[in-house]
Structures are given as C-alpha cells and as structure tokens.
Motif scaffolding. Structure first.
Motif, mmCIF file in Angstrom:
data_model
loop_
_atom_site.group_PDB
_atom_site.id
_atom_site.type_symbol
_atom_site.label_atom_id
_atom_site.label_comp_id
_atom_site.label_asym_id
_atom_site.label_seq_id
_atom_site.Cartn_x
_atom_site.Cartn_y
_atom_site.Cartn_z
ATOM 1 N N GLN A 60 37.722 15.638 -16.153
ATOM 2 C CA GLN A 60 38.618 14.474 -16.155
ATOM 3 C C GLN A 60 38.399 13.592 -17.382
ATOM 4 N N THR A 83 41.590 23.013 -8.541
ATOM 5 C CA THR A 83 40.797 22.066 -9.336
ATOM 6 C C THR A 83 41.688 21.361 -10.362
ATOM 7 N N GLU A 124 44.759 20.605 -10.064
ATOM 8 C CA GLU A 124 45.513 19.604 -9.304
ATOM 9 C C GLU A 124 44.656 18.352 -9.056
ATOM 10 N N ARG A 125 43.424 18.563 -8.612
ATOM 11 C CA ARG A 125 42.535 17.413 -8.349
ATOM 12 C C ARG A 125 42.221 16.656 -9.636
ATOM 13 N N ARG A 127 45.703 14.937 -10.889
ATOM 14 C CA ARG A 127 46.415 14.022 -9.985
ATOM 15 C C ARG A 127 45.504 13.224 -9.065
ATOM 16 N N GLY A 128 44.243 13.620 -8.957
ATOM 17 C CA GLY A 128 43.342 12.938 -8.025
ATOM 18 C C GLY A 128 42.742 11.685 -8.635
#
Ligand code: 6PG
Length: 232
Positions: free
Chosen positions: A214, A197, A199-200, A203-204
């Motif tokens: 976010q 999570t 990472e997402r 970077r997502g």
C-alpha cells in the motif's frame, strides 16, 4: 492517498504493455533531465517484462546509455545464484542492453556484514529514484518489506537489512521513505491468486504495516485481468 492509476490488460499482453509503459517512463525522464535512475523489482512477475524490454523495439527505442540501474531488494546470495535478483535481471534484461557496467548498482546482500552493505547502498542510491518498479507477494509484501516487519517503521534509513518469511530469508530492502521519494512507481501484478490482495490493497483501509505494498498505492498499477479480479 491519491487514487491509483490502474492499467488492466489481457494476460497475453501483460509483458508488452508493461514494457511499453516502462520504456516511455524512462525516455520521459531522460528527455526531461538527461538521465534516469531506475530501480528493478525481483521475483518472477517482471521477468517477461524485462525480456520484452531487452528485445526490439525497446532495446533500441530507450536511451539505455543514460539509465542508472538500482535494485529495490536483494537476497543474501551471490550474484550468480538463481535466487539473486541482480543475477536474474542481468540474464533477462541487463546483459542485452547498452547500459555501461559502471551504471549498474547491485545490492551486495551476500556480504558478511549486511548492515554495512545496507548503509553503503543507501549512500549510492540517488535521493530520488525516477522510476521504481515493484512487485507484490500474495501477502501484500513488496520489495522485501513483509507484513509486520520493523523495517516498515523506518523513517530515516533508505536501505535496511531484513529477515523475511520468504526464502532466501536474509535480505536487503529499500524502506518506506525510499518508496515515498520515488518520482514514479509502477507495481506489476499478475495472476488470480493475487486478486483478493490487490482488492484489499487498492480499495481497503490504508494499513501498510499489514499490507506493505500500500506504500505504492498511489503509483501506477499494471495488472493482468486475473489479478484485477476480472473473469476471463
Ligand atoms: C523479491 C521481490 C518481491 C517480489 C514479490 C512477488 O525479491 O522477492 O522483490 O517483493 O516482487 O515477492 O514475487 P513474484 O513476482 O515471484 O510473485
């Protein structure tokens, strides 16, 4: 969205590193303007950090008398419940420090009329928090802003009621405008179960309706190596 500042530490150093960062941020605010409006996160991750802040050197090195303490979210339970974010923070942090009682503002989420409790809390929150501490759930929630929640569409109100999927379900939470207005935000995350999570989120694509944390992507993230996806 700016690039997130990431601080990655060994698991054994997480509490000390996060406490040092938070202590410096509080002292910076106090030096600049004479006080610090601090909002605490709930959940288990910050507890060792709070315990570190309550011990030397931070119990003396921070001008706690100048700190006003708020909360990012609260569950609809009495303050003495083990599920109370306030009650937990009182035990791990607040009762050990010289913060005047009248400078500690808990969310009264257990009140029968939570809408009124939310509106009243919004009135006593400062326009801008100096330091907002947040955690992250494995689903990317933060405070009590859960994926898909209508609270994520809130543009005006700074505190709202929610029914979340994580028990206890009934809660109060700060909203996206409150997060956006904070002078500094720090997100505390540990554990390999949250690495994918993280990472997402970092970077997502930016999609806070799916990954509410976010909203704090441009803040400072303090991660242990496992949460950062780094092999031990
Ligand atoms: C809450 C929290 C919540 C928490 C995350 C992470 O009241 O539930 O404020 O947003 O920070 O769920 O919780 P853990 O640190 O326990 O994983």
């Amino acid at each position: 969205m700016g690039e997130a500042a990431r601080i990655v530490v060994d698991p054994g150093e997480f509490a000390g590193a996060a406490a040092a960062w938070i202590a410096e941020a509080i002292n910076h605010a106090v030096a600049a303007q004479g006080s610090c409006a601090l909002a605490l996160a709930g959940g288990s991750t910050p507890q060792p950090v709070y315990r570190a802040l309550a011990r030397p050197p931070y119990d003396q090195a921070v001008v706690w008398e100048r700190v006003r303490v708020y909360f990012g979210d609260e569950r609809a339970v009495p303050p003495d419940s083990p599920d109370s974010n306030f009650g937990t923070a009182r035990e791990s942090l607040l009762r050990h420090l010289a913060i005047p009682e009248k400078q500690i503002f808990r969310m009264e989420a257990e009140r029968a009329d939570r809408e009124v409790a939310a509106a009243e809390y919004a009135r006593l929150l400062p326009q801008r928090l100096d330091l907002l501490i947040l955690g992250m759930g494995p689903d990317g929630h933060t405070a009590s802003l859960f994926p898909g929640s209508p609270a994520l569409d809130e543009k005006e109100r700074r505190v709202v009621t929610v029914i979340g999927p994580k028990p206890p379900a009934a809660r109060l939470t700060i909203t996206p405008p409150t997060i956006a207005a904070a002078e500094q935000t720090v997100v505390l995350v540990t554990g390999g179960d949250k690495a994918a999570t993280v990472e997402r989120v970092l970077r997502g694509p930016f999609a806070p309706k799916d990954l509410p944390v976010q909203l704090a992507r441009s803040g400072t993230w303090i991660l242990d190596k496992a949460a950062a996806g780094l092999a031990e």
